[in-house]
Design a protein around this motif. Structure first.
Motif, short mmCIF file in Angstrom:
data_model
loop_
_atom_site.label_atom_id
_atom_site.label_comp_id
_atom_site.label_asym_id
_atom_site.label_seq_id
_atom_site.Cartn_x
_atom_site.Cartn_y
_atom_site.Cartn_z
N ASP A 105 43.45 10.84 3.58
CA ASP A 105 44.09 11.12 2.20
C ASP A 105 43.11 11.23 1.18
OD1 ASP A 105 43.16 8.57 2.31
OD2 ASP A 105 44.88 7.38 1.93
N MET A 106 41.76 11.19 1.48
CA MET A 106 40.93 11.32 0.34
C MET A 106 40.33 12.74 0.52
SD MET A 106 38.74 7.86 1.11
CE MET A 106 37.61 8.21 -0.38
N ILE A 107 40.90 13.55 1.41
CA ILE A 107 40.48 14.96 1.56
C ILE A 107 41.51 16.03 1.02
CG2 ILE A 107 39.79 16.66 3.12
CD1 ILE A 107 37.51 14.27 2.80
N ILE A 254 37.72 18.89 -1.08
CA ILE A 254 37.56 17.89 -2.02
C ILE A 254 37.70 16.62 -1.64
CG2 ILE A 254 39.05 16.36 -3.95
CD1 ILE A 254 39.92 19.01 -5.12
N VAL A 255 36.54 15.71 -1.93
CA VAL A 255 36.56 14.23 -1.50
C VAL A 255 36.88 13.59 -2.92
CG1 VAL A 255 35.18 12.23 -0.08
CG2 VAL A 255 34.70 15.06 0.09
N ALA A 256 37.75 12.51 -2.72
CA ALA A 256 38.23 11.94 -4.08
C ALA A 256 39.21 10.81 -3.61
CB ALA A 256 38.55 12.72 -5.14
N ASN A 257 39.44 9.76 -4.60
CA ASN A 257 40.57 8.82 -4.28
C ASN A 257 41.58 9.52 -4.10
OD1 ASN A 257 42.46 8.50 -6.45
ND2 ASN A 257 40.32 8.30 -7.82
N PRO A 258 42.89 9.19 -3.45
CA PRO A 258 43.94 9.86 -3.01
C PRO A 258 44.82 9.99 -4.19
CG PRO A 258 43.44 7.79 -1.60
CD PRO A 258 42.47 7.75 -2.57
N VAL A 264 45.62 17.41 -7.23
CA VAL A 264 45.39 18.83 -6.94
C VAL A 264 46.39 19.33 -5.88
CG1 VAL A 264 43.57 20.16 -5.85
CG2 VAL A 264 42.88 18.37 -7.16
N THR A 265 46.79 18.51 -4.96
CA THR A 265 47.75 19.18 -3.92
C THR A 265 49.06 19.78 -4.82
OG1 THR A 265 47.04 17.56 -2.25
CG2 THR A 265 49.24 18.47 -2.04
#
Length: 383
Positions: A105-107, A254-258, A264-265
């Motif tokens: 969920d970080m991707i 992307i790698v980030a907090n959910p 972005v989604t």
């Protein structure tokens, strides 16, 4: 007939794509090695044995791919050339080990990091605030700024070609805007350490997005993924195009907090619910399951780069220190345009920029040992 927005567009100019003869392409920062055999087999098997899947929509959320990307990052630490390889097994170097588990969920993934960046610009940068950019950086950033009607605030480079990080943070806080830069940077190749990026984050506004583009980090940079545990406004953009030998697949992520991933989604689902095609998802999944192959490729590129830098310096060239799969270099007496032309005459393409301040340089992608030997021979003739 056309809109005002259309009249004001200034499109990105990619590296030269030759059509008149078969050049050695060292101008687009592509990987000189093919994808691993598992990727080739997976794509062939998918097309031959699952043709009906080409008639159906792919997984819109790329869930299996996201799980594979997260697993790959956990295994490698996010810097392939530093990973410890033993047969098919890979472990992160001590310096790169991520102090938490990257979860699916970080991707977020999309059609190359360019599309991912477009969605990031839409989600996090406002048209009423000036976006801080380094003077010389990935040239798609100002293109997207123009596309989304975002003003830019350009910060000059330091004399050694490094980023003026303090000035960038100062202007971002003044403008009330987010910040974006590539690390290692393009076209300079210089990389900030993780500690230097952390200092920037500590000094920045935690309510504003902080984007680090790690397209080239696998060739010798320091990934900022470990900083995600500390900074919720940090968003990292990465790509399959460079170290994962997949420029033709068009996969970025992307790698980030959910929470940031969900924003972005939402942008993606407001434009195209099915961004990554089925074949690209299969190829990306197979690549992530074979990190040892790509770690070895990254090590070969890094070693060839370091050898080539020594060669250029022995010939009297000025070379900007690089942690990427390319070098930015200047001949002591021949213009960048002439260097580009004379190398091209020998059947090799490098990148020349006509932008003032960088016009005397060429950017040279690192190829295979055989390709670089031919380039060395061409350079020997330039006096």
């Amino acid at each position: 007939m056309i809109s005002t927005r259309m009249k004001n567009l200034h499109p990105y100019v990619p590296g030269e794509q030759p059509k008149d003869r078969p050049y050695i392409k060292l101008n687009a920062n592509e990987n000189p090695y093919p994808p691993c055999k598992a990727v080739q087999s997976a794509v062939i098997d998918f097309v031959q044995n699952n043709p009906m899947k080409l008639a159906l929509y792919p997984d819109p959320d790329s869930l299996e791919l996201h799980a594979a990307i997260a697993d790959m990052l956990n295994k490698t630490g996010g810097v392939l050339c530093n990973a410890v390889v033993s047969g098919d097994e890979v472990l992160p170097s001590a310096a790169d080990k991520i102090p938490f588990t990257v979860t699916p969920d970080m991707i977020y993934s999309g059609n190359g990091s360019d599309e991912v960046l477009s969605f990031v610009f839409y989600a996090f940068f406002d048209s009423g605030k000036k976006l801080v950019l380094p003077e010389f950086t990935y040239s798609f950033y100002p293109v997207y700024a123009g596309f989304y009607n975002i003003e830019t605030d350009i910060v000059p480079m330091k004399p050694d070609w490094s980023l003026d990080t303090k000035e960038m943070i100062c202007r971002a806080k003044k403008n009330g805007s987010g910040i974006i830069f590539a690390n290692p940077n393009a076209p300079s190749g210089i990389g900030l350490s993780r500690a230097e990026v952390r200092e920037m984050l500590l000094a920045s506004d935690p309510e504003q997005i902080f984007v680090v583009d790690e397209a080239y980090v696998d060739f010798g940079g320091e990934s900022c993924i470990p900083l995600l545990a500390e900074f919720k406004n940090l968003l990292i953009v990465r790509t399959f195009s460079k170290s994962l030998c997949g420029a033709g697949m068009r996969l970025g992520y992307i790698v980030a907090n959910p929470e940031l991933v969900n924003y972005v989604t939402t942008v993606k689902n407001s434009l195209n619910h099915f961004p990554i095609d089925a074949v690209a998802q299969v190829a990306g999944l197979a690549a992530c399951k074979n990190p040892a192959y790509y770690a070895e490729c990254a090590k070969k590129v890094r070693d060839e780069r370091d050898s080539f830098v020594s060669f250029l310096q022995e010939k009297g060239w000025f070379v900007v220190p690089s942690r990427t799969n390319f070098v930015l270099a200047r001949h002591p007496s021949v213009s960048g345009a002439d260097v580009y032309r004379r190398i091209k005459e020998r059947g090799i393409l490098v990148r020349h920029f006509s932008t003032p301040g960088i016009e005397d340089y060429v950017r040279i992608t690192i190829g295979t040992h055989e390709q670089m030997s031919l380039l060395r021979a061409a350079i020997q003739t330039i006096r």
